[in-house]
Design an enzyme around this catalytic site. Structure first.
Site, PDB file in Angstrom:
ATOM      1  CD  GLU A  38     -93.486  27.478 -64.342  1.00 57.30           C
ATOM      2  OE1 GLU A  38     -94.351  27.198 -64.982  1.00 57.30           O
ATOM      3  OE2 GLU A  38     -93.542  28.345 -62.951  1.00 57.30           O
ATOM      4  CE  LYS A  49     -91.535  31.505 -61.463  1.00 57.23           C
ATOM      5  NZ  LYS A  49     -93.175  31.818 -60.635  1.00 57.23           N
ATOM      6  CE  LYS A  95     -96.147  29.843 -66.081  1.00 60.40           C
ATOM      7  NZ  LYS A  95     -96.234  29.144 -65.078  1.00 60.40           N
ATOM      8  CD  GLU A 122    -102.147  31.951 -66.634  1.00 59.92           C
ATOM      9  OE1 GLU A 122    -101.205  30.632 -66.158  1.00 59.92           O
ATOM     10  OE2 GLU A 122    -102.339  33.173 -66.490  1.00 59.92           O
ATOM     11  CG  ASN A 166    -102.580  32.617 -62.186  1.00 58.97           C
ATOM     12  OD1 ASN A 166    -101.781  32.431 -61.190  1.00 58.97           O
ATOM     13  ND2 ASN A 166    -101.370  32.985 -63.329  1.00 58.97           N
ATOM     14  CD  GLU A 175    -102.420  28.119 -64.622  1.00 56.79           C
ATOM     15  OE1 GLU A 175    -101.394  28.975 -64.531  1.00 56.79           O
ATOM     16  OE2 GLU A 175    -102.579  27.072 -65.183  1.00 56.79           O
ATOM     17  CB  SER A 176     -99.519  30.822 -59.435  1.00 55.18           C
ATOM     18  OG  SER A 176     -99.300  30.996 -60.138  1.00 55.18           O
TER      19      SER A 176
END
Length: 441
Positions: free
Chosen positions: A51, A53, A113, A162, A183, A214-215
């Site tokens: 990503e 970001k 995203k 998601e 997530n 994710e995350s």
């Protein structure tokens, strides 16, 4: 009002402005979709969605000087499967314009995203050159999600849906999407727990979905914990700060298996067994590491989980059959000339060894690619192999080269002996060093 509610309230204002943007009424360019799904399914490595970001509501602006073009090129060069681009400006310091800029500097699929709540955002993503869009169940009703999926399909965009809970997935499990992101971050308070991926992944896979965690993934160790459950991972902050870290996140979908060969004592065998070594090799052929039936049975009686492989060379078929049955071996590994039809051993229990420059035919399910002097620890040029056998690779493998050498022939198993010895004796410290490395391949 929590942070998610605040974001969505502002996103509704953005959508109104988008609908007034005459540029979004222009014909859509016929970008060819670069498929994230294909990249996931056709790779032997765990997919990494890297990503771009600059910041987040919880961490603020943590990468203010991020060069998005350089970052995209780095991700491409370092083996990412897709580039995720955060396009939200107010809360994540991104920009929709990043999509178009990045597309011109990479051949990877690009994930748009954002917090998508309207079809106009789907059109915007396509106009800018995205290949995949993120749709978050928590902020969408089932019918709205269905409508957005349909809009994305019409524009030849892939969809990453998601979820955070089983209830969210159950509500939309019958909709037409292949990629499901879990997530690990609660969108209520932005706390992170991997429990969500552990609990949901197997259940979601039963619905014929590919699972992306994710995350919160900050280290190789995090990814290794998650690997048994997922097909890929979306990694943001840690890669935005240090893109070179992507090297440490490149791991196989399944860990490579390990055979420690030439074990002659119970202590070493027990150590290997307790440390999850997949195969223990007992050499019955003439060698400095040779064991007899009595010694083999003394070792075998202590083993609980590792599979026992008997190694043979220049022995008769009847002798091999006898030892196989006398010791209750799990596998037989044969070097040199042999009439396989005379072996009373099933194909899936047979390992046929070949010298690296003379791979031959065999009924065995596993072939071993070895040097001309097995057990010498000498590396050799690894041949290209495109057959349908399980590949075991030997010859000079140690912790420093196992990743590169096994990748050359897509080996499923690596076979070690002299490289984990000191003065001809198996060294438990060297075995541990190797196992710590190979666990991440």
């Amino acid at each position: 009002m929590n942070i998610l509610d605040t974001i969505i309230k502002h996103k509704k204002i953005e959508v109104v402005k988008l609908k007034q943007n005459v540029l979004l009424n222009q014909p859509i360019k016929s970008y060819e979709c670069r498929s994230l799904i294909n990249n996931i399914e056709n790779s032997s490595s765990l997919a990494i969605i890297a990503e771009i970001k600059k910041g987040s509501p919880s961490r603020g602006l943590f990468a203010p000087d991020l060069d998005i073009i350089s970052q995209a090129k780095n991700f491409d060069k370092l083996g990412a499967s897709c580039i995720s681009v955060l396009t939200d400006e107010k809360f994540f310091y991104g920009s929709p314009s990043y999509i178009e800029t990045i597309r011109n500097h990479t051949n990877l699929p690009i994930l748009f995203k954002d917090f998508i709540i309207d079809e106009i955002q789907i059109k915007q993503a396509k106009l800018l050159g995205a290949d995949v869009v993120l749709l978050i169940k928590r902020i969408l009703s089932k019918e709205k999600l269905r409508s957005l999926i349909s809009a994305a399909r019409e524009l030849n965009l892939e969809i990453l849906v998601e979820v955070h809970t089983k209830e969210e997935f159950d509500e939309i499990s019958d909709l037409d999407f292949k990629l499901c992101g879990i997530n690990n971050r609660s969108l209520k308070d932005f706390s992170v727990h991997f429990t969500a991926s552990f609990i949901l992944s197997e259940y979601i896979k039963k619905h014929n979905k590919l699972v992306i965690t994710e995350s919160g993934i900050k280290s190789r160790k995090d990814l290794l914990y998650l690997r048994p459950f997922v097909d890929g991972a979306l990694i943001g902050e840690s890669l935005s700060i240090n893109p070179q870290k992507l090297n440490t996140f490149r791991i196989r979908k399944k860990p490579i298996k390990v055979k420690i060969c030439g074990i002659t004592d119970s202590e070493t065998a027990i150590y290997c067994d307790r440390n999850s070594v997949d195969f223990i090799g007992l050499v019955f052929a003439e060698s400095s590491r040779q064991v007899n039936i009595a010694q083999a049975n003394e070792i075998i009686k202590h083993i609980k989980t590792s599979k026992i492989v008997g190694v043979f060379k220049e022995q008769t078929e009847s002798e091999i059959n006898y030892i196989y049955n006398s010791c209750g071996l799990d596998y037989v590994q044969v070097h040199g000339d042999i009439d396989e039809d005379q072996l009373l051993i099933d194909n899936d229990k047979l390992i046929r060894a070949f010298e690296y420059d003379s791979l031959g035919q065999s009924k065995a399910d596993i072939i071993l690619i070895d040097s001309k002097k097995p057990g010498s620890g000498q590396p050799f040029p690894i041949p290209h192999y495109n057959g349908d056998k399980i590949v075991m690779l030997a010859g000079g493998i140690d912790f420093s080269n196992v990743t590169s050498r096994s990748a050359e022939c897509d080996a499923h198993i690596v076979d070690l002996s002299s490289s984990i010895e000191t003065n001809g004796i198996k060294d438990l410290k060297k075995i541990k060093e190797f196992l710590d490395t190979v666990g991440g391949i």
